[in-house]
Design a protein around this motif. Structure first.
Motif, short mmCIF file in Angstrom:
data_model
loop_
_atom_site.label_atom_id
_atom_site.label_comp_id
_atom_site.label_asym_id
_atom_site.label_seq_id
_atom_site.Cartn_x
_atom_site.Cartn_y
_atom_site.Cartn_z
N THR A 72 0.95 -1.16 -0.04
CA THR A 72 0.23 0.07 0.10
C THR A 72 0.73 1.17 -0.03
OG1 THR A 72 0.06 -0.04 2.40
CG2 THR A 72 -1.76 -1.19 1.50
N PRO A 73 0.27 2.50 -0.48
CA PRO A 73 1.09 3.73 -0.43
C PRO A 73 1.09 3.92 1.15
CG PRO A 73 -1.05 4.13 -1.08
CD PRO A 73 -1.01 2.72 -1.01
N ILE A 74 1.97 4.94 1.43
CA ILE A 74 2.35 5.42 2.82
C ILE A 74 1.16 6.58 3.10
CG2 ILE A 74 3.98 7.32 2.11
CD1 ILE A 74 5.50 6.51 4.51
N SER A 75 0.85 6.33 4.30
CA SER A 75 0.08 7.47 4.91
C SER A 75 0.84 8.69 5.27
CB SER A 75 -0.70 6.78 6.17
OG SER A 75 -1.40 8.18 6.78
N GLU A 76 0.43 9.79 4.93
CA GLU A 76 1.16 11.22 5.33
C GLU A 76 1.31 11.26 6.84
OE1 GLU A 76 -0.80 14.43 3.57
OE2 GLU A 76 -0.66 13.80 1.62
N ASN A 77 0.34 10.42 7.67
CA ASN A 77 0.24 10.54 8.84
C ASN A 77 1.28 9.25 9.65
OD1 ASN A 77 -1.19 12.82 9.16
ND2 ASN A 77 -3.12 11.44 8.90
N PHE A 78 2.01 8.67 8.85
CA PHE A 78 2.85 7.61 9.08
C PHE A 78 3.84 7.81 10.77
CE2 PHE A 78 7.11 5.45 9.26
CZ PHE A 78 6.62 4.14 9.28
N THR A 79 3.60 6.84 11.30
CA THR A 79 4.32 7.29 12.77
C THR A 79 5.26 6.17 13.05
OG1 THR A 79 2.42 8.41 13.61
CG2 THR A 79 4.02 7.63 15.43
N PRO A 80 6.43 6.22 13.03
CA PRO A 80 7.54 4.90 13.46
C PRO A 80 6.98 4.41 14.89
CG PRO A 80 8.44 7.03 13.77
CD PRO A 80 7.21 7.57 13.16
N ASN A 81 7.07 3.23 14.78
CA ASN A 81 7.11 2.18 15.89
C ASN A 81 8.27 2.45 17.02
OD1 ASN A 81 8.78 0.40 14.96
ND2 ASN A 81 7.05 -0.89 14.38
N GLU A 82 8.16 1.68 18.06
CA GLU A 82 9.31 1.66 19.21
C GLU A 82 10.53 0.91 18.42
OE1 GLU A 82 9.21 3.29 21.85
OE2 GLU A 82 7.18 3.99 21.32
N SER A 83 10.56 0.10 17.54
CA SER A 83 11.70 -0.62 17.09
C SER A 83 12.32 0.53 16.41
CB SER A 83 11.10 -1.58 16.10
OG SER A 83 12.17 -2.17 15.52
N CYS A 84 11.78 1.41 15.57
CA CYS A 84 12.32 2.53 14.49
C CYS A 84 12.99 3.39 15.63
CB CYS A 84 11.23 3.04 13.76
SG CYS A 84 10.42 2.02 12.37
N LYS A 85 12.44 3.71 16.51
CA LYS A 85 12.75 4.85 17.43
C LYS A 85 13.97 4.42 18.26
CE LYS A 85 8.27 6.80 18.65
NZ LYS A 85 7.16 7.07 19.74
N ALA A 86 13.83 3.02 18.60
CA ALA A 86 15.25 2.28 19.24
C ALA A 86 16.40 2.58 18.06
CB ALA A 86 14.92 1.00 19.72
N LEU A 87 16.06 2.12 16.95
CA LEU A 87 17.21 1.93 15.91
C LEU A 87 17.76 3.40 15.67
CD1 LEU A 87 18.92 0.42 13.83
CD2 LEU A 87 17.15 0.95 12.18
N ALA A 88 16.84 4.34 15.69
CA ALA A 88 17.44 5.86 15.38
C ALA A 88 18.54 6.13 16.54
CB ALA A 88 16.16 6.83 15.33
N LEU A 89 17.81 5.71 17.75
CA LEU A 89 18.51 6.20 18.89
C LEU A 89 20.08 5.46 18.86
CD1 LEU A 89 18.72 7.41 21.90
CD2 LEU A 89 17.76 5.29 22.64
N LYS A 90 19.98 4.43 18.48
CA LYS A 90 21.23 3.51 18.33
C LYS A 90 22.29 4.02 17.23
CE LYS A 90 22.94 -1.20 17.13
NZ LYS A 90 22.58 -2.53 16.89
N LEU A 91 21.70 4.65 16.08
CA LEU A 91 22.58 5.12 15.22
C LEU A 91 22.89 6.58 15.32
CD1 LEU A 91 20.63 3.46 12.02
CD2 LEU A 91 22.76 2.68 13.28
N GLY A 92 22.07 6.97 16.31
CA GLY A 92 22.37 8.58 16.52
C GLY A 92 21.57 9.48 15.42
N VAL A 93 20.68 9.09 14.71
CA VAL A 93 19.89 9.59 13.66
C VAL A 93 18.70 10.39 14.35
CG1 VAL A 93 18.57 9.24 11.47
CG2 VAL A 93 20.68 7.90 12.12
N SER A 94 18.45 11.53 13.91
CA SER A 94 17.38 12.35 14.22
C SER A 94 16.05 11.97 13.37
CB SER A 94 17.47 13.78 13.98
OG SER A 94 16.39 14.59 14.30
N LEU A 95 14.99 11.54 14.09
CA LEU A 95 13.78 11.13 13.53
C LEU A 95 13.18 12.33 13.09
CD1 LEU A 95 12.15 8.66 16.37
CD2 LEU A 95 13.07 8.09 13.94
N ASN A 96 13.23 13.49 13.69
CA ASN A 96 12.78 14.63 13.16
C ASN A 96 13.23 15.22 11.90
OD1 ASN A 96 11.16 15.04 15.48
ND2 ASN A 96 12.64 16.38 16.65
#
Length: 253
Positions: A175-199
């Motif tokens: 399916t196409p992505i939703s404009e309101n797509f929100t990352p789950n906790e797994s994505c947030k944990a990976l961003a924290l590990k990599l030092g990548v800004s979700l914003n």
């Protein structure tokens, strides 16, 4: 019954063919489909018209003109048997290699050749295995369906239904992505590990997916892949230096 026939590349540049008009050439190809396995067919213009040109407004005289072109070029030969006219495609048996031929119409001698005894399917398969290859032209009539694609087993389910996964369940549709797509906790944990800004990465990810009309079955997994690659595309001097560097903010705007 119509048959599958072979058209060789040399057909299009043959002197005999190029002497004929485009419609006569097309009719010649159609005649090969409807002639029997000796290349013989009734020379009845309206019968040929309904077989080869069912959606075109040719009349009997025009079809007769095409037949005359083919005969003048030496592509067909017409003859009479019991007051009925037939045509024979010259060179037909030379160019069409048929595994188990069948004959329906009489030859110029007035006789319909006796059809050879049909081999059993198993015999045909054994012969193919011994020769190491399939026959040059395995015939199939209009009523026979094409073999299914894939692994050779007949497909299951109704036409148009989604394919089954190896475990028997239904695959999740892309399916196409939703404009309101929100990352789950797994994505947030990976961003924290990599030092990548979700914003920073989330808007770029959504905009890229929308602009390219991407379809995914699992957008969370796709975003994790994006995050994993994002350090490679960061401007020089801004790549993480290693370790779980914490971004300024991990919450979404």
């Amino acid at each position: 019954m119509a048959r599958i026939r072979t058209i060789k590349p040399e057909f299009w540049t043959s002197e005999q063919i190029v002497e004929c008009s485009p419609n006569a050439r097309l009719m010649f190809i159609g005649l090969m489909n409807f002639a029997d396995d000796n290349g013989v067919h009734p020379a009845k213009p309206m019968r040929i018209k309904m077989q080869v040109f069912p959606g075109d407004a040719f009349d009997a005289s025009e079809i007769g003109g095409f037949l005359q072109e083919l005969e003048d070029a030496g592509l067909i030969r017409r003859y009479d048997v019991d007051s009925e006219q037939f045509l024979m495609i010259t060179g037909f048996t030379k160019h069409q290699k048929i595994d188990q031929p069948s004959y329906k119409f009489p030859l110029p001698n007035g006789k319909v050749p006796e059809n050879p005894k049909r081999r059993r399917k198993q015999d045909s398969e054994n012969e193919q295995g011994e020769n190491g290859k399939c026959s040059a032209n395995n015939e199939r009539t209009d009523g026979e369906g094409s073999p299914p694609e894939g692994n050779g087993r007949e497909g299951k389910g109704k036409e148009g239904s989604p394919p089954e996964s190896p475990k028997g369940g239904r695959k999740k549709p892309a399916t196409p992505i939703s404009e309101n797509f929100t990352p789950n906790e797994s994505c947030k944990a990976l961003a924290l590990k990599l030092g990548v800004s979700l914003n920073n990465e989330l808007p770029k990810f959504i905009n890229h997916a929308l602009a390219n009309d991407r379809r995914q079955a699992d957008w969370q997994a796709a975003f994790r892949t994006w995050l994993g690659k994002s350090p490679d595309f960061a401007p020089r001097g801004q790549q993480p230096t290693g370790g779980p560097a914490r971004p300024r903010e991990l919450t979404l705007d």
